[in-house]
Design a protein around this motif. Structure first.
Motif, PDB file in Angstrom:
ATOM      1  N   ASP A 195       0.861  -1.174   0.000  1.00  0.00           N
ATOM      2  CA  ASP A 195       0.000   0.000   0.000  1.00  0.00           C
ATOM      3  C   ASP A 195       0.908   1.239   0.000  1.00  0.00           C
ATOM      4  O   ASP A 195       2.102   1.136   0.284  1.00  0.00           O
ATOM      5  N   PRO A 249      -6.387   0.026  -0.509  1.00  0.00           N
ATOM      6  CA  PRO A 249      -6.644  -0.429  -1.871  1.00  0.00           C
ATOM      7  C   PRO A 249      -5.971  -1.753  -2.280  1.00  0.00           C
ATOM      8  O   PRO A 249      -6.038  -2.099  -3.466  1.00  0.00           O
ATOM      9  N   GLU A 250      -5.335  -2.505  -1.385  1.00  0.00           N
ATOM     10  CA  GLU A 250      -4.603  -3.710  -1.808  1.00  0.00           C
ATOM     11  C   GLU A 250      -5.485  -4.695  -2.594  1.00  0.00           C
ATOM     12  O   GLU A 250      -5.042  -5.288  -3.586  1.00  0.00           O
TER      13      GLU A 250
HETATM   14  N1  GLY Z   1      -4.653  -0.342   3.066  1.00  0.00           N
HETATM   15  C1  GLY Z   1      -4.625  -0.418   4.459  1.00  0.00           C
HETATM   16  C2  GLY Z   1      -5.866  -0.839   5.081  1.00  0.00           C
HETATM   17  O1  GLY Z   1      -6.778  -1.301   4.420  1.00  0.00           O
HETATM   18  O2  GLY Z   1      -5.965  -0.739   6.297  1.00  0.00           O
END
Ligand code: GLY
Ligand code: AMP
Length: 417
Positions: free
Chosen positions: A208, A287-288
């Motif tokens: 991220d 957004p991963e």
């Molecule tokens: N991208 C970090 C989260 O979803 O917490």
């Protein structure tokens, strides 16, 4: 298989997109969903915090699985309410959800498991916070609000006054506690384990980009983009992370009856002294997820079913030998106060290698599209290598037109250049 997805972000749009592509899809529902999920699922208007309504909609839709996107309903016990009604959910019950909803709870479990983390201290008073600051005088330290804060309850600072102000706000106004940590230098990875209550499998590493601006500058956000997979997270590094962080955590969770069916997300900082745990989350990353799911080469319905039926062991989850880059397109002002309901003028054409996921968008009766939250879309490029994926993601992002739309141009660069 009928599936109900809770949430309205780009992560939930990506989950809906993957489920819509499932050969087993016989009905897909999003509560509440957004203007993007409308094209592939039946949106059910309502709130993800209205638990009795969620249970009744899960029954009415005859969903075999309820997939919970965001953390708030998990922390409120939606999975317990569903399971009391005989409905299977992908996500933890309220007790295990504390791994995320209370940083103190998560940090204490990590300590009992012997997992490497930053040096930390729990603070219930402003004085405790300032004592930690004094012991670390001249160094940058990290102050974290213990409760849920959508990725924005963290202050990194070497200025005592700034930290004091943050501590006063969290402890005196929000009546929460603070975890103080030493500042770790390194790069971050997001690693997702799919749990079936007993066993787990790991998905490819993502990264991220939490800082608002190019070159990892500016304030923390919920995430300005993500790339998957990460070449430096090779089998050697993955092995170390599994041995020192993942396995000890899972063993400890078993000992304490905290295992569940769902996803456990390990936020990790890879430092010069090896990988260290930053935090646990009990749901997919946003957004991963938007960069991870387009690479999934198995049927997501099979994966979720294996998780909720305790049969993840040996489940072979294949991923394409490609790279995906997701770029968050944000509203003006984000991550501070931002404008909502901005009319969206044009959206680009998408394809198999260029996907656009909506976050909180709405559509009016005349068909006009409006932005919702601070992060409005994720533009994803999928390529044979990073450069192709990044170029496609940038091209797509540049064609999302609304007043003040902005995004980072350097997502993933650090890992590939
Ligand atoms: N991208 C970090 C989260 O979803 O917490
Ligand atoms: P968290 O909510 O704990 O994941 O923190 C949000 C973000 O703050 C992380 O993704 C990191 O970018 C940053 N952060 C948190 N803790 C630390 C730390 N101890 N050292 C350096 N950066 C940190």
């Amino acid at each position: 298989m009928k599936t109900l997805i809770l949430g309205n972000g780009a992560r939930e749009h990506a989950l809906a997109w993957a489920n819509a592509n499932s050969k087993r899809n016989s009905g897909l529902f999003c509560l509440p969903g957004n203007a993007g999920t409308m094209d592939i699922a039946l949106n059910i208007p309502g709130s993800v915090t209205n638990i009795p309504f969620i249970v009744s909609m899960a029954k009415r839709s005859e969903a075999k699985i309820v997939v919970v996107g965001p953390e708030t309903p998990l922390a409120m016990g939606v999975v317990d309410a569903l399971s009391d009604n005989g409905i299977r959910a992908f996500g933890p019950g309220q007790r295990s959800a504390q791994l995320e909803s209370s940083k103190t709870f998560g940090r204490e479990l990590a300590q009992r498991a012997g997992v490497p983390t930053a040096l930390s201290q729990y603070c219930r008073s402003v004085q405790d916070v300032m004592d930690f600051v004094q012991r670390n005088a001249g160094k940058t330290v990290v102050a974290k609000k213990s409760g849920l804060a959508a990725g924005k309850g963290v202050l990194e600072s070497d200025k005592p006054d700034e930290i004091k102000q943050f501590a006063k706000h969290v402890i005196e106004e929000e009546q929460d506690t603070i975890v103080m940590e030493s500042y770790l230098v390194g790069y971050e990875l997001s690693i997702f384990a799919i749990l079936d209550g007993q066993d787990y499998i790991l998905l490819p590493a993502c990264a991220d980009h939490k800082k608002a601006f190019e070159g990892n500058k500016g304030p923390n956000t919920g995430g300005m983009g993500a790339v998957c997979p990460i070449p430096s997270a090779d089998s050697k590094l993955f092995g170390v992370i599994e041995d020192t962080i993942i396995q000890p955590t899972i063993s400890q969770m078993k000992k304490e009856q905290l295992m569940y069916c769902g996803v456990l997300f390990f936020g990790i900082m890879v430092t010069g002294e090896g990988p260290k745990l930053l935090e646990y989350n009990v749901r997919f990353g946003d957004p991963e997820t938007q960069s991870l799911l387009p690479l999934l080469n198995c049927d997501i319905a099979d994966l979720f079913e294996a998780a909720v039926t305790h049969s993840i062991k040996g489940f072979h989850c294949e991923f394409a030998d490609k790279t995906a880059v997701g770029i968050t397109i944000a509203a003006p002002g984000y991550p501070g106060a931002y404008e909502r309901d901005i009319p969206v003028d044009t959206l680009p054409k998408t394809s198999k290698k260029m996907l656009l996921f909506h976050a909180g968008t709405t559509i009016d009766r005349s068909g006009k599209l409006y932005t919702g939250g601070g992060r409005c879309f994720t533009a994803v490029g999928i390529g044979h290598d990073y450069f192709e994926a990044h170029a496609d993601a940038l091209d797509l992002a540049s064609k999302v037109k609304f007043n003040g739309a902005w995004y980072r141009h350097d997502i993933g660069k650090f890992f590939f250049e």
